[in-house]
Design an enzyme around this catalytic site. Structure first.
Site, PDB file in Angstrom:
ATOM      1  N   CYS A 140      -9.209  22.583  23.011  1.00  0.00           N
ATOM      2  CA  CYS A 140      -9.328  21.884  24.281  1.00  0.00           C
ATOM      3  C   CYS A 140      -9.259  20.382  24.050  1.00  0.00           C
ATOM      4  O   CYS A 140      -9.903  19.893  23.114  1.00  0.00           O
ATOM      5  CB  CYS A 140     -10.660  22.267  24.924  1.00  0.00           C
ATOM      6  SG  CYS A 140     -10.920  21.571  26.553  1.00  0.00           S
ATOM      7  N   PRO A 141      -8.472  19.679  24.818  1.00  0.00           N
ATOM      8  CA  PRO A 141      -7.739  20.054  26.030  1.00  0.00           C
ATOM      9  C   PRO A 141      -6.266  20.389  25.807  1.00  0.00           C
ATOM     10  O   PRO A 141      -5.524  20.577  26.763  1.00  0.00           O
ATOM     11  CB  PRO A 141      -7.851  18.794  26.884  1.00  0.00           C
ATOM     12  CG  PRO A 141      -7.742  17.685  25.875  1.00  0.00           C
ATOM     13  CD  PRO A 141      -8.489  18.214  24.652  1.00  0.00           C
TER      14      PRO A 141
END
Length: 80
Positions: A17-18
């Site tokens: 993430c992201p």
């Protein structure tokens, strides 16, 4: 197992993430309306982030599954 045949595949294996959602956004943008994208990811946060992404932007999450720590998603791009 599913018999969906994707128009494109996004392999986000090993990304955290992201990055998977950022790449997903780019891939969906390049997909034709109604196109099917298969996403392969290993980041557990995609279980939360990808459904929210689809819901927020109006794409259809057709299916999601987990296979030995790999998360698979089939996303239908919304019609324009």
């Amino acid at each position: 197992m599913t018999d969906f045949t994707p128009d494109a595949i996004l392999d986000a294996t090993g990304l955290n993430c992201p990055e998977p959602v950022m790449m997903l956004h780019t891939h969906v943008r390049n997909l034709a309306a109604g196109g099917l994208l298969k996403v392969i990811a290993t980041d557990p946060s995609t279980r939360r982030d990808i459904p929210k992404f689809c819901n927020f932007l109006g794409h259809e999450l057709l299916q999601q599954q987990e296979e030995a720590g790999t998360y698979l998603y089939w996303i239908r791009k919304k019609a324009d």
